[in-house]
Design an enzyme around this catalytic site. Structure first.
Site: not given
Length: 141
Positions: A35, A46, A48, A73, A76, A138
């Site tokens: 991140n 992020h 990913e 999330c 992602c 975030d």
């Protein structure tokens, strides 16, 4: 997961949020990231997404496995589904429930394995306690 956790620690050492990800194909790492929202002043970097970007253009994600230290999330998860990644291994979901994204992933044929790693849980718990406002920003909570 060990390499994803190294990425999480790297992000923390840079002043960011300790979440890491690694993309693996045939036992070899194709991409790794963490991140970097804080470091790059980006709303979308992020772990990913950073990992996928660093992996570069891949014609076909068949046979890849994405490892992430935290349940992804929706953003992602959408990228995972979009690229056809069918296996996701997460370190934990205690600090970010992510039940909606998990259901979304599974509904789109992604096999999700949750390790509930004590290491992953501890690093996030400590970070959230120390940085609650940044975590709210975030995580969207």
């Amino acid at each position: 997961m060990k390499e994803a956790f190294k990425e999480a620690k790297r992000g923390l050492s840079e002043g960011g949020i300790p979440i890491g990800a690694v993309l693996v194909r045939n036992g070899k790492i194709s991409g790794r990231g963490h991140n970097r929202r804080v470091q790059k002043d980006s709303p979308i970097l992020h772990a990913e997404i950073d990992c996928l970007q660093k992996a570069g253009r891949i014609k076909n994600y068949k046979g890849t496995v994405l490892y992430s230290t935290l349940m992804p999330c929706y953003m992602c998860s959408g990228a995972i589904v979009h690229f056809g990644i069918k296996k996701l291994v997460v370190g934990e979901n205690k600090n970010y429930r992510g039940l909606g994204p998990r259901r979304f992933l599974e509904a789109h044929g992604v096999k999700v394995t949750n390790l509930q790693s004590k290491e992953c849980i501890a690093i996030m718990k400590k970070f959230i306690k120390k940085n609650p406002e940044l975590w709210k920003e975030d995580s969207g909570t």
